[in-house]
Design a protein around this motif. Structure first.
Motif, PDB file in Angstrom:
ATOM      1  N   GLU A 137     -10.107  88.630   7.247  1.00  0.00           N
ATOM      2  CA  GLU A 137     -10.388  90.024   6.872  1.00  0.00           C
ATOM      3  C   GLU A 137     -11.447  90.674   7.750  1.00  0.00           C
ATOM      4  OE1 GLU A 137      -8.508  91.457   4.490  1.00  0.00           O
ATOM      5  OE2 GLU A 137      -7.482  89.540   4.139  1.00  0.00           O
ATOM      6  N   LYS A 138     -12.331  89.864   8.338  1.00  0.00           N
ATOM      7  CA  LYS A 138     -13.469  90.437   9.070  1.00  0.00           C
ATOM      8  C   LYS A 138     -13.521  90.048  10.548  1.00  0.00           C
ATOM      9  CE  LYS A 138     -14.854  92.613   5.619  1.00  0.00           C
ATOM     10  NZ  LYS A 138     -15.168  94.060   5.580  1.00  0.00           N
ATOM     11  N   ASN A 139     -12.602  89.214  10.989  1.00  0.00           N
ATOM     12  CA  ASN A 139     -12.630  88.706  12.368  1.00  0.00           C
ATOM     13  C   ASN A 139     -14.006  88.112  12.703  1.00  0.00           C
ATOM     14  OD1 ASN A 139     -11.802  88.016  14.912  1.00  0.00           O
ATOM     15  ND2 ASN A 139     -11.837  90.105  15.741  1.00  0.00           N
ATOM     16  N   MET A 140     -14.509  87.317  11.738  1.00  0.00           N
ATOM     17  CA  MET A 140     -15.785  86.634  11.936  1.00  0.00           C
ATOM     18  C   MET A 140     -15.585  85.133  11.707  1.00  0.00           C
ATOM     19  SD  MET A 140     -18.392  89.086   9.832  1.00  0.00           S
ATOM     20  CE  MET A 140     -18.579  90.823  10.213  1.00  0.00           C
ATOM     21  N   SER A 141     -16.478  84.327  12.276  1.00  0.00           N
ATOM     22  CA  SER A 141     -16.441  82.885  12.027  1.00  0.00           C
ATOM     23  C   SER A 141     -17.675  82.472  11.253  1.00  0.00           C
ATOM     24  CB  SER A 141     -16.393  82.114  13.341  1.00  0.00           C
ATOM     25  OG  SER A 141     -15.328  82.589  14.133  1.00  0.00           O
ATOM     26  N   LEU A 142     -17.455  81.931  10.069  1.00  0.00           N
ATOM     27  CA  LEU A 142     -18.565  81.488   9.221  1.00  0.00           C
ATOM     28  C   LEU A 142     -18.630  79.974   9.211  1.00  0.00           C
ATOM     29  CD1 LEU A 142     -20.754  82.140   7.006  1.00  0.00           C
ATOM     30  CD2 LEU A 142     -18.901  81.880   5.335  1.00  0.00           C
ATOM     31  N   SER A 143     -19.831  79.423   9.355  1.00  0.00           N
ATOM     32  CA  SER A 143     -20.038  77.982   9.180  1.00  0.00           C
ATOM     33  C   SER A 143     -21.329  77.800   8.400  1.00  0.00           C
ATOM     34  CB  SER A 143     -20.147  77.291  10.536  1.00  0.00           C
ATOM     35  OG  SER A 143     -21.397  77.571  11.128  1.00  0.00           O
ATOM     36  N   SER A 144     -21.714  76.544   8.185  1.00  0.00           N
ATOM     37  CA  SER A 144     -22.976  76.274   7.501  1.00  0.00           C
ATOM     38  C   SER A 144     -24.167  76.482   8.437  1.00  0.00           C
ATOM     39  CB  SER A 144     -22.993  74.854   6.961  1.00  0.00           C
ATOM     40  OG  SER A 144     -22.045  74.729   5.932  1.00  0.00           O
ATOM     41  N   HIS A 145     -23.888  76.864   9.692  1.00  0.00           N
ATOM     42  CA  HIS A 145     -24.966  77.116  10.655  1.00  0.00           C
ATOM     43  C   HIS A 145     -25.165  78.600  10.938  1.00  0.00           C
ATOM     44  CE1 HIS A 145     -25.248  72.889  11.895  1.00  0.00           C
ATOM     45  NE2 HIS A 145     -23.932  72.866  11.807  1.00  0.00           N
ATOM     46  N   ALA A 146     -24.071  79.349  10.964  1.00  0.00           N
ATOM     47  CA  ALA A 146     -24.159  80.720  11.470  1.00  0.00           C
ATOM     48  C   ALA A 146     -22.941  81.543  11.105  1.00  0.00           C
ATOM     49  CB  ALA A 146     -24.289  80.667  12.996  1.00  0.00           C
ATOM     50  N   LEU A 147     -23.081  82.877  11.346  1.00  0.00           N
ATOM     51  CA  LEU A 147     -21.955  83.797  11.208  1.00  0.00           C
ATOM     52  C   LEU A 147     -21.818  84.504  12.549  1.00  0.00           C
ATOM     53  CD1 LEU A 147     -19.834  85.246   9.410  1.00  0.00           C
ATOM     54  CD2 LEU A 147     -21.642  86.861   8.755  1.00  0.00           C
ATOM     55  N   PHE A 148     -20.607  84.446  13.113  1.00  0.00           N
ATOM     56  CA  PHE A 148     -20.377  85.058  14.414  1.00  0.00           C
ATOM     57  C   PHE A 148     -19.345  86.163  14.281  1.00  0.00           C
ATOM     58  CE2 PHE A 148     -18.490  85.252  18.726  1.00  0.00           C
ATOM     59  CZ  PHE A 148     -19.651  85.406  19.474  1.00  0.00           C
ATOM     60  N   ASP A 149     -19.676  87.331  14.817  1.00  0.00           N
ATOM     61  CA  ASP A 149     -18.744  88.456  14.821  1.00  0.00           C
ATOM     62  C   ASP A 149     -17.900  88.365  16.098  1.00  0.00           C
ATOM     63  OD1 ASP A 149     -17.475  90.929  15.173  1.00  0.00           O
ATOM     64  OD2 ASP A 149     -19.025  91.964  13.994  1.00  0.00           O
ATOM     65  N   ASN A 150     -16.620  88.022  15.939  1.00  0.00           N
ATOM     66  CA  ASN A 150     -15.777  87.787  17.111  1.00  0.00           C
ATOM     67  C   ASN A 150     -15.482  89.071  17.878  1.00  0.00           C
ATOM     68  OD1 ASN A 150     -15.385  84.918  16.661  1.00  0.00           O
ATOM     69  ND2 ASN A 150     -14.124  85.528  14.915  1.00  0.00           N
ATOM     70  N   LYS A 151     -15.526  90.201  17.202  1.00  0.00           N
ATOM     71  CA  LYS A 151     -15.213  91.464  17.863  1.00  0.00           C
ATOM     72  C   LYS A 151     -16.402  91.928  18.709  1.00  0.00           C
ATOM     73  CE  LYS A 151     -13.870  95.824  16.305  1.00  0.00           C
ATOM     74  NZ  LYS A 151     -14.059  96.443  14.987  1.00  0.00           N
ATOM     75  N   ARG A 152     -17.572  91.929  18.080  1.00  0.00           N
ATOM     76  CA  ARG A 152     -18.771  92.376  18.804  1.00  0.00           C
ATOM     77  C   ARG A 152     -19.418  91.264  19.616  1.00  0.00           C
ATOM     78  NH1 ARG A 152     -22.507  95.389  14.608  1.00  0.00           N
ATOM     79  NH2 ARG A 152     -21.450  94.140  13.029  1.00  0.00           N
ATOM     80  N   LYS A 153     -18.824  90.043  19.501  1.00  0.00           N
ATOM     81  CA  LYS A 153     -19.337  88.880  20.240  1.00  0.00           C
ATOM     82  C   LYS A 153     -20.831  88.680  20.025  1.00  0.00           C
ATOM     83  CE  LYS A 153     -15.570  87.620  22.698  1.00  0.00           C
ATOM     84  NZ  LYS A 153     -14.820  87.377  21.433  1.00  0.00           N
ATOM     85  N   GLN A 154     -21.224  88.653  18.758  1.00  0.00           N
ATOM     86  CA  GLN A 154     -22.640  88.387  18.487  1.00  0.00           C
ATOM     87  C   GLN A 154     -22.830  87.657  17.159  1.00  0.00           C
ATOM     88  OE1 GLN A 154     -24.141  92.441  18.506  1.00  0.00           O
ATOM     89  NE2 GLN A 154     -24.105  92.546  16.271  1.00  0.00           N
ATOM     90  N   TYR A 155     -23.935  86.917  17.087  1.00  0.00           N
ATOM     91  CA  TYR A 155     -24.287  86.234  15.854  1.00  0.00           C
ATOM     92  C   TYR A 155     -24.926  87.229  14.903  1.00  0.00           C
ATOM     93  CZ  TYR A 155     -23.286  81.714  17.895  1.00  0.00           C
ATOM     94  OH  TYR A 155     -22.652  80.647  18.451  1.00  0.00           O
ATOM     95  N   LEU A 156     -24.614  87.128  13.623  1.00  0.00           N
ATOM     96  CA  LEU A 156     -25.234  87.967  12.602  1.00  0.00           C
ATOM     97  C   LEU A 156     -26.247  87.110  11.858  1.00  0.00           C
ATOM     98  CD1 LEU A 156     -21.980  89.739  11.326  1.00  0.00           C
ATOM     99  CD2 LEU A 156     -23.624  90.554  13.037  1.00  0.00           C
ATOM    100  N   ARG A 157     -27.501  87.415  12.040  1.00  0.00           N
ATOM    101  CA  ARG A 157     -28.559  86.594  11.443  1.00  0.00           C
ATOM    102  C   ARG A 157     -28.720  86.926   9.971  1.00  0.00           C
ATOM    103  NH1 ARG A 157     -28.645  82.790  15.230  1.00  0.00           N
ATOM    104  NH2 ARG A 157     -28.488  83.817  17.258  1.00  0.00           N
ATOM    105  N   ALA A 158     -29.263  85.980   9.226  1.00  0.00           N
ATOM    106  CA  ALA A 158     -29.527  86.219   7.802  1.00  0.00           C
ATOM    107  C   ALA A 158     -30.588  85.257   7.324  1.00  0.00           C
ATOM    108  CB  ALA A 158     -28.252  86.024   6.988  1.00  0.00           C
ATOM    109  N   SER A 159     -31.459  85.724   6.438  1.00  0.00           N
ATOM    110  CA  SER A 159     -32.458  84.815   5.881  1.00  0.00           C
ATOM    111  C   SER A 159     -32.245  84.615   4.390  1.00  0.00           C
ATOM    112  CB  SER A 159     -33.876  85.321   6.171  1.00  0.00           C
ATOM    113  OG  SER A 159     -33.994  86.638   5.702  1.00  0.00           O
ATOM    114  N   SER A 160     -31.145  85.179   3.843  1.00  0.00           N
ATOM    115  CA  SER A 160     -30.821  84.919   2.441  1.00  0.00           C
ATOM    116  C   SER A 160     -29.300  84.936   2.279  1.00  0.00           C
ATOM    117  CB  SER A 160     -31.443  85.994   1.538  1.00  0.00           C
ATOM    118  OG  SER A 160     -30.801  87.236   1.783  1.00  0.00           O
TER     119      SER A 160
END
Ligand code: ATP
Ligand code: MN
Ligand code: MN
Length: 390
Positions: free
Chosen positions: A347-370
């Motif tokens: 639905e979002k063209n993103m890759s989620l793992s237990s390490h990070a979230l990557f936006d495949n379209k914008r080619k960038q990691y989306l940081r989060a602290s919560s």
């Protein structure tokens, strides 16, 4: 014609991560039956069927009331033809022939007890079953070549198949907290997995270990494990080093479900509560070797009861920058996690793992602290842990 009572049609979203799934629900007769079929599909290595049944189960768990007639299912997602057939039979006859037959089948029973051995997956269990082995005691007698995990799995079979209580998890929390503080003051431990979702029992106890200062957590786990070992608290452990690498191009493909944190899969030796004047007293940690001396490989199978209990514990170390992702990834449920990753990808063209979230379209990691921020990145309403019991 007088219109009957208005049918209240429940609508539910298609992804489990879009729904609230409490621990207690109203359709256990149906879900327990369908889970048998899900499990059997897993034993037959039919992943598609396994997931289909699990998705159907999670929809039933999210319903605000018991299903009484087939009409109640109208408009609900994930209920395939096969699941509906089983539900219909149970609503009409109180039971499903297919489920009864499965429960009685030799293969299902053997696979259930063999995969119940720690360290034994479906492939190994299936091979053993085809060689004529049906129970842990058959395996012990057969002289199979076993790895260390499987040897421990056999040795502590009964304990490891006895649910871990919240009280036991709390005792283990205090032990782990103490040892971690001794090794690295300021480090923090967090109870995750089923207990964080509010379960009162579990098959193991899961912890995240982190430190507020990035990098301080490096090299922590071997020290924690060695201190636990010195104190005679470990019956088994396998520690794996961190192998996570972040690249500008995003996560490696295909993204694996397994994460790459420094981790330890272990079996704790937990002293049983003594008979004392206060029965509420929580169990204490075993601090010495069992006075009984050498353990027979079949001790537990023979039903002998020790003054300690073997308990599976998972320790996972995360850099603080990945903590929120690790927390979300290790809180579960397994299906909830799977659905989160599917939502992110499809639905979002993103890759989620237990390490990070990557936006495949914008080619960038989306940081989060919560966790809240991760749900927001994913365009999902926040679901608290106790409602992730999909
Ligand atoms: P239980 O009460 O039976 O232990 P649980 O939900 O805690 O239930 P676990 O198998 O302990 O189940 O897993 C907890 C969470 O950790 C799950 O969401 C699972 O996806 C995740 N997990 C388990 N093993 C791994 C692994 N090797 N790599 C990555 N994540 C894992
Ligand atoms: Mn767990
Ligand atoms: Mn676990």
């Amino acid at each position: 014609l007088e219109p009957g009572p208005k049918a209240v049609m429940i609508t539910l979203n298609g992804y489990a991560c879009q729904r609230r799934t409490p621990l207690q629900h109203h359709n256990t007769v149906l879900t327990e039956a369908l889970l048998v079929l899900a499990e059997n599909a897993e034993f037959c290595e039919d992943e598609g069927r396994n997931i289909a049944f699990k998705r159907a189960v999670s929809v039933l768990k999210a319903l605000p009331q018991a299903v009484r007639k087939m009409g109640d299912l109208q408009g609900l997602p994930c209920l395939g033809e096969h699941s509906q057939r089983v539900i219909k039979e149970i609503l009409e006859d109180g039971k499903s022939r297919e489920v009864e037959t499965t429960l009685q089948s030799e293969q299902y029973q053997a696979m259930k007890s063999l995969t119940g051995i720690f360290g034994v997956g479906v492939k190994t269990a299936d091979r053993w079953f085809r060689e004529g082995l049906q129970q842990p005691s058959d395996v012990a007698r057969s002289g199979q070549r076993l790895n260390h995990a499987q040897q421990a799995g056999l040795q502590y079979y009964n304990d490891l198949n006895t649910p871990v209580t919240k009280a036991e998890a709390d005792v283990i929390s205090r032990i782990v907290e103490g040892v971690v503080q001794e090794v690295l003051p300021g480090a923090e431990i967090t109870l995750t997995g089923g207990f964080r979702r509010g379960k009162q029992t579990g098959h193991d106890v899961d912890f995240l270990i982190s430190h507020p200062e990035e990098g301080r957590e490096e090299g922590l786990l071997p020290k924690v494990v060695s201190l636990l070992e010195t104190q005679g608290l470990l019956l088994y452990q396998k520690t794996t080093r961190n192998s996570y690498l972040e690249t500008k191009e995003g996560p490696a493909r295909p993204p694996s479900n397994m994460d790459r944190f420094e981790r330890c899969f272990s079996i704790f030796k937990l002293e049983r509560p003594r008979h004392s004047t206060s029965p509420e007293e929580p169990p204490q940690a075993a601090c010495e070797e069992s006075p009984r001396g050498e353990d027979s490989a079949l001790e537990q199978l023979a039903g002998e009861r020790q003054d300690w209990k073997a308990v599976r514990v998972d320790l996972v170390v995360t850099p603080v920058s990945q903590f929120a992702f690790a927390l979300l990834g290790w809180t579960g449920s397994q299906l909830f996690e799977r659905e989160l990753r599917r939502w992110a990808g499809q639905e979002k063209n993103m890759s989620l793992s237990s390490h990070a979230l990557f936006d495949n379209k914008r080619k960038q990691y989306l940081r989060a602290s919560s966790e809240e921020e991760i749900f927001a990145h994913l365009g999902l309403e926040y679901i608290p842990p106790c409602e992730r019991n999909a």
